[in-house]
Design a protein around this motif. Structure first.
Motif, PDB file in Angstrom:
ATOM      1  N   LYS A 232       0.825  -1.205   0.000  1.00 55.70           N
ATOM      2  CA  LYS A 232       0.000   0.000   0.000  1.00 55.70           C
ATOM      3  C   LYS A 232       0.868   1.268   0.000  1.00 55.70           C
ATOM      4  O   LYS A 232       0.702   2.152  -0.843  1.00 55.70           O
ATOM      5  CB  LYS A 232      -0.939  -0.002   1.201  1.00 55.70           C
ATOM      6  CG  LYS A 232      -1.879   1.182   1.254  1.00 55.70           C
ATOM      7  CD  LYS A 232      -2.836   1.075   2.440  1.00 55.70           C
ATOM      8  CE  LYS A 232      -3.796  -0.066   2.252  1.00 55.70           C
ATOM      9  NZ  LYS A 232      -4.851  -0.088   3.299  1.00 55.70           N
ATOM     10  N   ALA A 272      -6.456  -4.080  -5.458  1.00 53.50           N
ATOM     11  CA  ALA A 272      -7.665  -3.370  -5.001  1.00 53.50           C
ATOM     12  C   ALA A 272      -7.524  -2.918  -3.548  1.00 53.50           C
ATOM     13  O   ALA A 272      -7.882  -1.794  -3.197  1.00 53.50           O
ATOM     14  CB  ALA A 272      -8.900  -4.248  -5.171  1.00 53.50           C
ATOM     15  N   ASP A 273      -6.992  -3.790  -2.700  1.00 50.71           N
ATOM     16  CA  ASP A 273      -6.809  -3.425  -1.290  1.00 50.71           C
ATOM     17  C   ASP A 273      -5.769  -2.322  -1.138  1.00 50.71           C
ATOM     18  O   ASP A 273      -5.915  -1.418  -0.308  1.00 50.71           O
ATOM     19  CB  ASP A 273      -6.378  -4.651  -0.483  1.00 50.71           C
ATOM     20  CG  ASP A 273      -7.479  -5.695  -0.394  1.00 50.71           C
ATOM     21  OD1 ASP A 273      -8.661  -5.311  -0.486  1.00 50.71           O
ATOM     22  OD2 ASP A 273      -7.158  -6.886  -0.260  1.00 50.71           O
ATOM     23  N   VAL A 275      -4.947  -0.015  -3.367  1.00 54.76           N
ATOM     24  CA  VAL A 275      -5.463   1.245  -3.920  1.00 54.76           C
ATOM     25  C   VAL A 275      -6.350   1.958  -2.911  1.00 54.76           C
ATOM     26  O   VAL A 275      -6.432   3.188  -2.886  1.00 54.76           O
ATOM     27  CB  VAL A 275      -6.231   0.971  -5.233  1.00 54.76           C
ATOM     28  CG1 VAL A 275      -6.997   2.205  -5.692  1.00 54.76           C
ATOM     29  CG2 VAL A 275      -5.252   0.553  -6.327  1.00 54.76           C
ATOM     30  N   ASN A 276      -7.025   1.197  -2.058  1.00 58.95           N
ATOM     31  CA  ASN A 276      -7.937   1.796  -1.070  1.00 58.95           C
ATOM     32  C   ASN A 276      -7.260   2.830  -0.187  1.00 58.95           C
ATOM     33  O   ASN A 276      -7.916   3.708   0.354  1.00 58.95           O
ATOM     34  CB  ASN A 276      -8.538   0.697  -0.191  1.00 58.95           C
ATOM     35  CG  ASN A 276      -9.920   0.307  -0.643  1.00 58.95           C
ATOM     36  OD1 ASN A 276     -10.638   1.115  -1.233  1.00 58.95           O
ATOM     37  ND2 ASN A 276     -10.308  -0.929  -0.399  1.00 58.95           N
ATOM     38  N   LEU A 283      -5.833   8.567  -7.223  1.00 61.29           N
ATOM     39  CA  LEU A 283      -6.583   7.432  -7.755  1.00 61.29           C
ATOM     40  C   LEU A 283      -6.697   7.483  -9.275  1.00 61.29           C
ATOM     41  O   LEU A 283      -6.598   6.456  -9.950  1.00 61.29           O
ATOM     42  CB  LEU A 283      -7.990   7.401  -7.139  1.00 61.29           C
ATOM     43  CG  LEU A 283      -8.055   6.992  -5.672  1.00 61.29           C
ATOM     44  CD1 LEU A 283      -9.456   7.203  -5.124  1.00 61.29           C
ATOM     45  CD2 LEU A 283      -7.638   5.543  -5.495  1.00 61.29           C
ATOM     46  N   HIS A 306     -12.609  -4.037  -9.395  1.00 60.31           N
ATOM     47  CA  HIS A 306     -12.311  -3.006  -8.384  1.00 60.31           C
ATOM     48  C   HIS A 306     -13.567  -2.242  -7.967  1.00 60.31           C
ATOM     49  O   HIS A 306     -13.630  -1.718  -6.855  1.00 60.31           O
ATOM     50  CB  HIS A 306     -11.284  -2.027  -8.938  1.00 60.31           C
ATOM     51  CG  HIS A 306      -9.881  -2.503  -8.803  1.00 60.31           C
ATOM     52  ND1 HIS A 306      -8.867  -1.753  -8.262  1.00 60.31           N
ATOM     53  CD2 HIS A 306      -9.298  -3.682  -9.150  1.00 60.31           C
ATOM     54  CE1 HIS A 306      -7.730  -2.433  -8.275  1.00 60.31           C
ATOM     55  NE2 HIS A 306      -7.965  -3.601  -8.828  1.00 60.31           N
ATOM     56  N   ARG A 309     -14.990  -3.477  -4.822  1.00 56.95           N
ATOM     57  CA  ARG A 309     -14.035  -3.715  -3.732  1.00 56.95           C
ATOM     58  C   ARG A 309     -13.365  -2.455  -3.211  1.00 56.95           C
ATOM     59  O   ARG A 309     -12.698  -2.488  -2.181  1.00 56.95           O
ATOM     60  CB  ARG A 309     -12.948  -4.693  -4.207  1.00 56.95           C
ATOM     61  CG  ARG A 309     -13.468  -6.078  -4.545  1.00 56.95           C
ATOM     62  CD  ARG A 309     -12.366  -6.961  -5.082  1.00 56.95           C
ATOM     63  NE  ARG A 309     -11.271  -7.086  -4.126  1.00 56.95           N
ATOM     64  CZ  ARG A 309     -10.065  -7.566  -4.440  1.00 56.95           C
ATOM     65  NH1 ARG A 309      -9.824  -7.937  -5.691  1.00 56.95           N
ATOM     66  NH2 ARG A 309      -9.124  -7.654  -3.526  1.00 56.95           N
ATOM     67  N   THR A 310     -13.511  -1.362  -3.911  1.00 58.00           N
ATOM     68  CA  THR A 310     -12.822  -0.138  -3.503  1.00 58.00           C
ATOM     69  C   THR A 310     -13.801   0.869  -2.908  1.00 58.00           C
ATOM     70  O   THR A 310     -15.011   0.686  -2.945  1.00 58.00           O
ATOM     71  CB  THR A 310     -12.111   0.504  -4.702  1.00 58.00           C
ATOM     72  OG1 THR A 310     -13.036   0.637  -5.784  1.00 58.00           O
ATOM     73  CG2 THR A 310     -10.965  -0.349  -5.161  1.00 58.00           C
ATOM     74  N   ALA A 314     -12.785   5.841  -5.466  1.00 57.80           N
ATOM     75  CA  ALA A 314     -12.282   5.078  -6.602  1.00 57.80           C
ATOM     76  C   ALA A 314     -13.371   4.816  -7.628  1.00 57.80           C
ATOM     77  O   ALA A 314     -13.090   4.714  -8.827  1.00 57.80           O
ATOM     78  CB  ALA A 314     -11.688   3.756  -6.115  1.00 57.80           C
TER      79      ALA A 314
END
Length: 623
Positions: A232, A272-273, A275-276, A283, A306, A309-310, A314
């Motif tokens: 991350k 995806a995790d 990018v959160n 983004l 995504h 999940r985001t 996003a």
């Protein structure tokens, strides 16, 4: 190494073996008037020597006249130079208070020099409060000091409390000083903070191509070593580097630099995790390189993955990238399925509401409204901390949402939606009445919902003939397999004509795409709600669906015959009425001999009498 001069009295103790030479040299510095600090008692000043009595007396700030054995004093006291801020606080507190008011920058510089050029904000506050300033005075003082420090490039003021206040060499070039900050940063977050400061002060970099090269190399090297343990922050730092490159207008990164595309490809499953955790401003850069990172159609699949999940920030960026690459039809299809399967996150539902006149226009319908109510009800039933508070606010506080949702919807769908609003335990009574008020203002015929005898939900299927259902399916198939794909090709061809801002063909094709996608959603929704029938075996006691009705104009005596059939069977030329038409609604339920007012072409009404009722079909049609 040359030893420090030693006091003659101390020299005698050393020669007598009562003190080591090192301790003797340190004790000689603790002469009367010298400043010192103890880790427990704080700063103080030597008041008296008593070598014969084996003691030294210290006036600590909060413990005056404290006697210490010589050996203990030597081992526990640290000598302070006269210009150290702790020494100045002990020796000239009034002068230090005056400096705090007249020159806060000078005081901060002096504090940093006393602490090796770096100190935490907590350390600065402990030094200042409550000796120099009271706790309340310190807060306002530091606010003013930060403003004064803003333009002092040789002092780095941390953005977060956990970061350090840093003093740079004033004669160092900004690029060199900020590079040093980056290299000396202990972890990824600290390096990211250094990049942020560099970006803020980019105007001080005279030769970005040269001065920033080692910065870019340091970041690439750091991320290459760290991404497996901390994806991350590594992703965040690499995106920040690319932002810095753009901000500084540097054409190319150094050869061999790790690229964002490479990092994304290597970590597709965890992306995806990761990018959160990115700021909203970053983004867009991540999702804009998806087509390059995952070529062919892979980037579209990854983007849709995504979406669920985001976070909410996003969602908008992903949709923008899909739209910019002419994949709006794919987005619409994904959203429709997700709505039906109730697989949408709160953020995505909120985004669809906000984009109801934009990218989500084709899927803004009653299905979405029911999906929102389902999400709110599931959260309500689950109990515990509410996860859909923002969704509830979006649904209830946006006064135009419900009216726009029901404006063109089928009457039966609106009726069912209204019943859900009235029955849901999610809202209090006042909120339910407010929502129904908005609905009824747009669709006045729904006032009947407030009556006890309103139609039950079991009667709300759309009644259609098997023939019209097959025809509607063929229309939908033509839309999905012919018209929409052809429109997509038209968009791609028009894109090649040049500047999209002045490209009439492109704009026209995109507008037509919106129409086709809305029509597809309408047909799919209608087919899901439709119930096919052959009209065999209907009752003829009164006018109903599947009956042939003989009418007589009460005023003129003219006779006419109409068939009342399914929702999609209306054909005025053949005197076939859809049961949803106004004329059909006026005569349905009437018996022979009863009269009804039916609409005319001039927006008025005329009175007719029912003279005959018979079944439209008595046997199933031939296959």
């Amino acid at each position: 190494m040359v030893s420090s001069p030693m006091s003659p009295e101390v020299e005698k103790l050393v020669n007598a073996g009562k003190l080591s030479r090192d301790d003797g040299e340190k004790l000689s510095k603790l002469t009367t008037g010298a400043f010192c600090v103890h880790k427990s008692w704080g700063a103080g000043r030597v008041a008296e020597w008593d070598l014969l009595g084996d003691k030294i007396v210290i006036n600590f700030e909060d413990k005056a006249g404290h006697a210490m054995k010589l050996s203990f004093a030597v081992g526990s006291l640290e000598v302070l130079p006269d210009d150290h801020l702790l020494a100045r606080r002990v020796g000239d507190l009034a002068g230090l208070k005056a400096l705090a008011k007249s020159d806060p920058v000078g005081l901060v510089v002096a504090a940093l020099k006393s602490h090796g050029g770096k100190m935490s904000l907590d350390t600065l506050e402990k030094f200042m409060s409550p000796k120099v300033l009271t706790a309340s005075e310190y807060k306002s003082w530091w606010t003013a000091a930060k403003k004064a420090l803003k333009d002092k490039r040789h002092i780095v003021v941390p953005a977060k409390r956990t970061e350090l206040l840093v003093l740079r060499e004033e004669d160092a070039s900004p690029g060199a000083a900020m590079l040093l900050d980056l290299v000396n940063a202990r972890d990824l977050k600290a390096k990211l903070a250094a990049v942020s400061r560099l970006m803020k002060d980019i105007d001080l970099v005279n030769d970005p191509e040269t001065e920033l090269k080692p910065v870019f190399e340091e970041i690439s090297s750091t991320v290459s070593k760290s991404w497996r343990l901390n994806l991350k922050d590594s992703l965040h730092l690499l995106v920040a580097r690319d932002e810095l490159q753009d901000e500084a207008k540097v054409a190319e990164l150094p050869a061999g630099s790790l690229t964002l595309v490479e990092l994304m490809r290597e970590n597709r499953a965890q992306l995806a995790d990761a990018v959160n955790g990115l700021p909203a401003a970053f983004l867009g850069r991540v999702y804009r390189v998806f087509p390059q990172a995952f070529p062919e159609r892979g980037w579209v699949v990854e983007s849709l993955n995504h979406l669920t999940r985001t976070g909410g920030r996003a969602v908008a960026e992903i949709a923008s990238v899909l739209d910019a690459n002419d994949e709006l039809d794919v987005l619409a299809e994904f959203l429709k399925k997700a709505v039906r399967n109730r697989q949408l996150s709160t953020d995505l539902l909120i985004w669809m509401c906000k984009e109801r006149k934009g990218k989500a226009e084709s899927v803004f319908d009653m299905d979405l409204g029911n999906a929102i109510l389902s999400a709110l009800e599931d959260d309500h039933i689950a109990g515990g901390p509410k996860r859909t508070g923002r969704l509830s606010d979006a649904f209830t506080e946006d006064v135009g949402l419900v009216p726009e949702m029901v404006a063109d919807a089928d009457a039966d769908e609106v009726r069912l939606f209204g019943k859900r609003i009235l029955a849901t335990p999610v809202f209090d009574g006042l909120t339910r009445r407010s929502l129904m008020g908005r609905l009824i203002k747009t669709r006045p015929e729904m006032q009947a919902l407030m009556d006890e005898g309103s139609q039950s939900t079991e009667q709300m299927a759309l009644v259609v003939s098997w023939e019209s259902m097959e025809h509607r399916k063929l229309e939908l198939e033509d839309l999905v397999k012919v018209q929409i794909p052809q429109n997509k090709k038209d968009i791609q061809i028009a894109r090649e004509y040049g500047d999209l801002r002045e490209n009439f063909e492109y704009k026209s094709a995109r507008q037509h795409q919106a129409v086709l996608l809305r029509l597809q959603s309408k047909y799919e929704r209608e087919l899901r709600n439709a119930r096919g029938t052959d009209f065999v075996g209907v009752g003829t006691e009164s006018v109903g669906i599947g009956t042939v009705v003989d009418l007589e104009d009460v005023a003129t005596g003219e006779k006419e015959t109409h068939s009342v059939l399914g929702a999609w069977d209306g054909n005025p030329d053949k005197f076939i009425l859809s049961y949803l038409s106004e004329m059909a609604k006026a005569i349905i339920g009437k018996k022979i001999g009863e009269e009804a007012d039916i609409p005319t072409d001039t927006a008025g009404t005329r009175k007719v009498r029912v003279t005959g009722i018979r079944a439209y079909r008595t046997e199933p049609p031939l296959a």
